[in-house]
Design an enzyme around this catalytic site. Structure first.
Site, PDB file in Angstrom:
ATOM      1  N   LYS A  14       3.879   1.637  -9.594  1.00  0.00           N
ATOM      2  CA  LYS A  14       4.593   1.028 -10.720  1.00  0.00           C
ATOM      3  C   LYS A  14       3.616   0.175 -11.522  1.00  0.00           C
ATOM      4  O   LYS A  14       2.561  -0.249 -11.044  1.00  0.00           O
ATOM      5  CB  LYS A  14       5.767   0.167 -10.247  1.00  0.00           C
ATOM      6  N   PRO A 100      -4.308   2.319  -5.299  1.00  0.00           N
ATOM      7  CA  PRO A 100      -5.184   1.253  -4.795  1.00  0.00           C
ATOM      8  C   PRO A 100      -4.399   0.151  -4.094  1.00  0.00           C
ATOM      9  O   PRO A 100      -3.373  -0.302  -4.599  1.00  0.00           O
ATOM     10  CB  PRO A 100      -5.871   0.730  -6.072  1.00  0.00           C
ATOM     11  N   ALA A 102      -3.544  -3.591  -2.648  1.00  0.00           N
ATOM     12  CA  ALA A 102      -3.662  -4.964  -3.170  1.00  0.00           C
ATOM     13  C   ALA A 102      -4.074  -4.955  -4.639  1.00  0.00           C
ATOM     14  O   ALA A 102      -4.913  -5.734  -5.071  1.00  0.00           O
ATOM     15  CB  ALA A 102      -4.672  -5.769  -2.343  1.00  0.00           C
ATOM     16  N   GLY A 104      -1.605  -4.670  -7.384  1.00  0.00           N
ATOM     17  CA  GLY A 104      -0.546  -4.959  -8.335  1.00  0.00           C
ATOM     18  C   GLY A 104       0.235  -3.744  -8.770  1.00  0.00           C
ATOM     19  O   GLY A 104       0.951  -3.781  -9.772  1.00  0.00           O
ATOM     20  N   LEU A 105       0.135  -2.647  -7.992  1.00  0.00           N
ATOM     21  CA  LEU A 105       0.792  -1.387  -8.338  1.00  0.00           C
ATOM     22  C   LEU A 105       1.916  -1.036  -7.365  1.00  0.00           C
ATOM     23  O   LEU A 105       2.478   0.056  -7.426  1.00  0.00           O
ATOM     24  CB  LEU A 105      -0.228  -0.247  -8.376  1.00  0.00           C
ATOM     25  N   ALA A 106       2.227  -1.943  -6.447  1.00  0.00           N
ATOM     26  CA  ALA A 106       3.305  -1.766  -5.466  1.00  0.00           C
ATOM     27  C   ALA A 106       3.056  -0.603  -4.524  1.00  0.00           C
ATOM     28  O   ALA A 106       4.006   0.030  -4.053  1.00  0.00           O
ATOM     29  CB  ALA A 106       4.659  -1.609  -6.161  1.00  0.00           C
ATOM     30  N   GLY A 107       1.799  -0.317  -4.210  1.00  0.00           N
ATOM     31  CA  GLY A 107       1.494   0.794  -3.326  1.00  0.00           C
ATOM     32  C   GLY A 107       2.146   0.657  -1.961  1.00  0.00           C
ATOM     33  O   GLY A 107       2.830   1.581  -1.493  1.00  0.00           O
ATOM     34  N   GLY A 108       1.968  -0.483  -1.305  1.00  0.00           N
ATOM     35  CA  GLY A 108       2.573  -0.686   0.001  1.00  0.00           C
ATOM     36  C   GLY A 108       4.084  -0.710  -0.057  1.00  0.00           C
ATOM     37  O   GLY A 108       4.772  -0.164   0.812  1.00  0.00           O
ATOM     38  N   SER A 109       4.620  -1.351  -1.086  1.00  0.00           N
ATOM     39  CA  SER A 109       6.073  -1.422  -1.237  1.00  0.00           C
ATOM     40  C   SER A 109       6.665  -0.040  -1.484  1.00  0.00           C
ATOM     41  O   SER A 109       7.728   0.305  -0.943  1.00  0.00           O
ATOM     42  CB  SER A 109       6.434  -2.343  -2.406  1.00  0.00           C
ATOM     43  N   ASP A 143       9.519  -5.852  -4.386  1.00  0.00           N
ATOM     44  CA  ASP A 143       9.060  -4.603  -4.991  1.00  0.00           C
ATOM     45  C   ASP A 143       9.602  -3.384  -4.249  1.00  0.00           C
ATOM     46  O   ASP A 143       9.757  -2.305  -4.834  1.00  0.00           O
ATOM     47  CB  ASP A 143       7.530  -4.548  -5.017  1.00  0.00           C
TER      48      ASP A 143
END
Length: 308
Positions: A14, A100, A102, A104-109, A143
């Site tokens: 996101k 990527p 950490a 700011g793209l909500a990858g983990g979320s 997120d």
């Protein structure tokens, strides 16, 4: 009915078209207002369920030193789902990292939200109703709630980020996303913002008017007006300590981006382009320099006009 053994999905990244912090609650959580937009860029996820098995097993490729235990949000999503649903068995999550970490793209979320969706698909009679699944996502993180509810469009995000209202998606354009490798943890980003801006009251009215202009631009489908109204309050705190963010922004604007802005608490930067060739050219140049960069588009609800 026989339960499926495996299911596949894509955990979408996101970007924040607008991100404002309007205050801090007594419990320490920050109240935000803004718009998140999902992207085609995403992590492929496969979830396998073995009724006779036990435990949670997470395998990650392409993620460097990303943890594969309870420190990983996708792992915790699987654990919470099994506990909440009462589903017995073993779960294996195969995750290919493309977003990527950490950044700011909500990858983990998004990975966690995708695990919840896929497990619910595999659960059969133990599947959770949408309201319970949404509550589970919100418990895992603000997120996560967005990524569960809106993998195909845009949402206004209020409260601590879990109050979601659909808004028109980003008008058709090409999105260039770049990350120069300077990670930013969300808690650290908020702490830096608190130190710099205090109670967030200064300039709040001007930010609210700019946000209203963004919502109007989305409703009108005007990319130029959207670009003119984008805003991220975190830039004031992050750019001074992550100077490559400004470098990436400047390069995108020089290459023709209508706007270039940090996403979330950073340090990933996105640019909105009318000219896909220009975006792809800059993306290739950045990749040759070792910068993680992608050309993608915004996700749009089924049936809406496609992006270029």
């Amino acid at each position: 009915m026989e339960r499926l053994a495996a299911a596949d999905g894509i955990a979408r990244a996101k970007i924040n078209l607008f991100l404002d912090v309007i205050g801090r609650q007594s419990d320490g959580y920050h109240r935000i207002d803004g718009v998140m937009q999902s992207l085609e860029l995403g992590d492929p996820v496969r979830v396998c369920f073995a009724p006779a098995g036990s435990g949670i097993h997470l395998q990650v490729t392409g993620g460097g030193d990303i943890p594969v235990d309870s420190r990983n949000l996708a792992w915790r999503a699987a654990e919470r789902f099994l506990t909440c649903s009462g589903l017995g068995g073993g779960v294996t999550v195969l995750l290919e990292k493309r977003i990527p970490a950490a950044g700011g793209l909500a990858g983990g979320s998004s990975d966690a939200a995708c695990v919840l969706r896929l497990l619910n698909r595999l659960a059969g009679e133990a599947a959770l109703p949408p309201s319970v699944l949404s509550s589970l996502a919100a418990e895992l993180g603000a997120d996560v709630a967005f990524c569960l509810e809106s993998p195909d469009g845009a949402m206004r995000t209020e409260g601590i980020g879990t109050v979601l209202t659909p808004v028109p998606p980003l008008p058709a354009c090409t999105v260039l996303v770049a990350n120069a490798g300077e990670g930013v943890s969300t808690p650290w980003g908020y702490a830096a913002l608190d130190e710099r801006l205090g109670d967030y009251a200064a300039g709040r009215q001007a930010r609210a008017e700019r946000f209203a202009a963004l919502l109007s631009a989305l409703r009108a489908g005007s990319l130029e007006r959207v670009a003119a109204s984008c805003f991220n309050i975190f830039e004031a705190a992050i750019i001074p300590v992550r100077p490559r963010v400004q470098e990436l922004k400047d390069r995108m604007r020089a290459a023709g981006a209508l706007v270039a802005m940090m996403s979330g608490s950073g340090p990933s930067v996105f640019g909105l382009f009318r000219d896909r060739v220009a975006a792809e050219s800059l993306c290739c140049a950045m990749q040759r320099e070792g910068i993680t960069a992608f050309v993608t588009v915004g996700r749009r609800p089924w049936g809406s006009a496609p992006s270029p």
